[in-house]
Design a protein around this motif. Structure first.
Motif, PDB file in Angstrom:
ATOM      1  N   SER A 228      83.485 -59.212 -63.870  1.00  0.00           N
ATOM      2  CA  SER A 228      83.300 -60.293 -62.908  1.00  0.00           C
ATOM      3  C   SER A 228      81.841 -60.371 -62.471  1.00  0.00           C
ATOM      4  O   SER A 228      81.035 -59.491 -62.761  1.00  0.00           O
ATOM      5  CB  SER A 228      84.205 -60.073 -61.685  1.00  0.00           C
ATOM      6  N   GLU A 229      81.530 -61.439 -61.739  1.00  0.00           N
ATOM      7  CA  GLU A 229      80.149 -61.652 -61.311  1.00  0.00           C
ATOM      8  C   GLU A 229      79.936 -61.171 -59.874  1.00  0.00           C
ATOM      9  O   GLU A 229      79.305 -60.147 -59.642  1.00  0.00           O
ATOM     10  CB  GLU A 229      79.808 -63.136 -61.445  1.00  0.00           C
ATOM     11  N   GLU A 230      80.472 -61.901 -58.912  1.00  0.00           N
ATOM     12  CA  GLU A 230      80.252 -61.510 -57.522  1.00  0.00           C
ATOM     13  C   GLU A 230      81.516 -60.937 -56.884  1.00  0.00           C
ATOM     14  O   GLU A 230      81.448 -60.088 -56.011  1.00  0.00           O
ATOM     15  CB  GLU A 230      79.779 -62.719 -56.703  1.00  0.00           C
TER      16      GLU A 230
END
Length: 564
Positions: A228-230
């Motif tokens: 995932s990113e954030e």
């Protein structure tokens, strides 16, 4: 420093950190506090449930400078040394690679020497079931009577492969699969400590994919954070694990229920293009139907679901799909799942299973018992409604007398369609004896108990309202309170009749045939039989005189001798 995996960073260092194994940690803590330390322990259970971690915590607790205590302090030189592996008196051995007789003999030789740094020498043997037979035999005597300063802790995922002679010399603790809610709670602590955002749905999906293992859950979380990113979202976890969202799964279940083959295959094609695993998809389908079944039969059950979201779509499916249809679907999917394990083309079997389910005929018509209980519920509802109206002061005058309604009800044709075998019952009554009936009645309660012990609760419930009323040497008449139950028993539904006769044979050592009769029919048959029997007795003298007269006519009076 190099990056460490989450399952290593958050490895339990105290008994309180071991999730979902309170039955083990509490016992060990009480033993530590009372100084009742055994010389050998066996920790068994699925992978990633805390066996080796608990073994190291126990090794620290017995050697802690603040002992006896329920938890290691993790601050003294002994605890710190055992944690980082610098103390040679606590040895962690992998039996998968050290499974020979020579390795065990080396342990036997070193066991004799006293520990150099701590109070107890602790040998933690991981995957102990991998030891050879010779190695087990070499370990037997040492395991039974080790020196006072030595503790053995054996860990395994397959305890059935360990000889009973080894198990009997150990205190055994069985580690269980960790419940999803416990895993989610631990994962929430981890992400908070790592300052990572993660949704509750994503953590629940990770917990379900971990299948009861905390180490697997932490590894999946580590992977999801990197993916995932954030923020760790449900879509990221589904894409990473190959699982399917509840919404898409419900759409596939809806297509199966509506017998829409094209839509079902289109959804399957969509899943395959997203890289979903056919084996995981069919497992998700089975568990989704299982959740539907539990929701329909036990809607207030807590902790029994697998974590499905009970939204409007799920409730509509639960309302529209009948329970017998869910049974058939789970059975068909489970059969296909077994076949998929032995093929190189699991997708084909999944496609065939979906087509079969869509073409499956609606055989799940309500049974007689279901109709009966449905009518009972409707009557109870009407009675409650009538009572409510009376409490409000509203009187309802019946259009017809109650007796008329009762007569009409009794004259209506029977829904069960059971035809009572009157002729066969007459044959039994002609040969019936009180001794045969007493023999069956004396074993009747015992027979019902045997049915319950055999997990034949439905059979016992069916026979609960029944009673043996007549018996001959080879058959007996069984009276049922309800005609529906009588038909089910006579038709041998689910093997009731066969199972009943078999148990009675084991108890009485005589083969009895069961003949079922409804309560209302039995009264008429018995009265008719008694009436005919009385008429025959009245006619016996007249018939005898006619026979004598005919004999005299044929043979003459001198050749006839009459004996009373």
């Amino acid at each position: 420093m190099t990056y460490q995996a989450l399952y290593r960073v958050f490895r339990p260092q105290r008994f309180a950190d071991v999730v979902g194994q309170e039955h083990v940690t509490k016992t060990l803590q009480n033993a530590l506090l009372q100084n009742k330390i055994s010389h050998a322990y066996l920790f068994s259970g699925p992978r990633g449930t805390g066996k080796t971690s608990a073994a190291k915590i126990l090794a620290k607790a017995v050697n802690c400078e603040k002992a006896p205590a329920t938890e290691p302090c993790n601050e003294c030189p002994s605890c710190i040394g055992i944690t980082n592996g610098s103390i040679p008196d606590v040895l962690e051995i992998d039996a998968a690679s050290n499974n020979g007789v020579d390795e065990i003999r080396d342990i036997r030789e070193k066991v004799k020497f006293a520990p150099t740094s701590v109070q107890y020498k602790v040998y933690i043997v991981d995957e102990v079931h991998m030891l050879s037979i010779g190695a087990f035999n070499a370990l037997l005597k040492t395991l039974e009577e080790p020196p006072k300063h030595v503790i053995f802790i054996l860990a395994t995922t397959e305890p059935h492969k360990i000889p009973p002679t080894i198990i009997s010399r150990c205190q055994r603790f069985d580690f269980r699969r960790i419940q999803p809610h416990s895993i989610v709670s631990r994962l929430r602590q981890v992400v908070d400590a790592q300052h990572v955002k993660a949704s509750d749905e994503a953590l629940l999906a990770i917990a379900r994919a971990a299948d009861g293992g905390m180490r697997d859950a932490l590894s999946l979380l580590d992977q999801a954070i990197s993916f995932s990113e954030e923020e760790v979202l449900l879509e990221d976890v589904l894409a990473m694990t190959g699982a399917v969202s509840s919404f898409m799964l419900a759409s596939l279940v809806q297509a199966i229920h509506e017998k829409d083959v094209a839509k079902a295959l289109q959804l399957l094609e969509q899943f395959m293009n997203q890289g979903k695993d056919p084996n995981r998809l069919i497992e998700d389908l089975i568990f989704y139907h299982r959740d539907l079944l539990l929701y329909k039969t036990a809607p207030h059950l807590e902790g029994g679901g697998r974590g499905v979201v009970v939204d409007q779509q799920f409730q509509q499916l639960a309302q529209s799909i009948a329970v017998p249809a869910i049974y058939e679907t789970i059975e068909a999917l489970n059969k296909s799942q077994q076949e998929m394990k032995w093929t190189n083309h699991p997708r084909i079997f999944l496609e065939v299973a979906l087509v079969k389910l869509c073409h499956q005929e609606q055989r799940h018509t309500p049974s007689m018992s279901e109709e009966f209980y449905s009518l009972v519920k409707k009557v109870e509802h009407l009675e409650a409604e009538l009572q409510r109206l009376k409490e409000q002061g509203i009187s309802v005058a019946p259009k017809e007398p109650l007796s008329t309604v009762t007569k009409k009800t009794t004259k209506s044709p029977r829904t069960s369609g059971y035809k009572t075998p009157v002729g066969r019952i007459y044959e039994i009554l002609k040969q019936a004896t009180h001794q045969d009936l007493s023999l069956i009645k004396s074993h009747w309660t015992e027979m019902l108990d045997i049915l319950k012990k055999q997990n034949k609760v439905s059979h016992a419930a069916l026979l609960h309202e029944s009673e043996p009323v007549a018996a001959s040497s080879h058959a007996f008449v069984l009276k049922f309170k309800y005609e529906i139950h009588c038909k089910m028993a006579a038709d041998n539904t689910n093997g009731v009749k066969e199972n009943l006769e078999s148990i009675l044979f084991d108890l009485t050592h005589r083969r009895f045939e069961m003949v079922a009769v409804p309560d209302e029919e039995w009264g008429k048959i018995r009265e008719e039989f008694i009436r005919e029997k009385g008429m025959q007795r009245e006619k016996e003298p007249e018939q005898e005189d006619v026979l004598i007269a005919e004999a005299k006519r044929l043979f003459g009076e001198n050749l006839i001798e009459i004996k009373e």
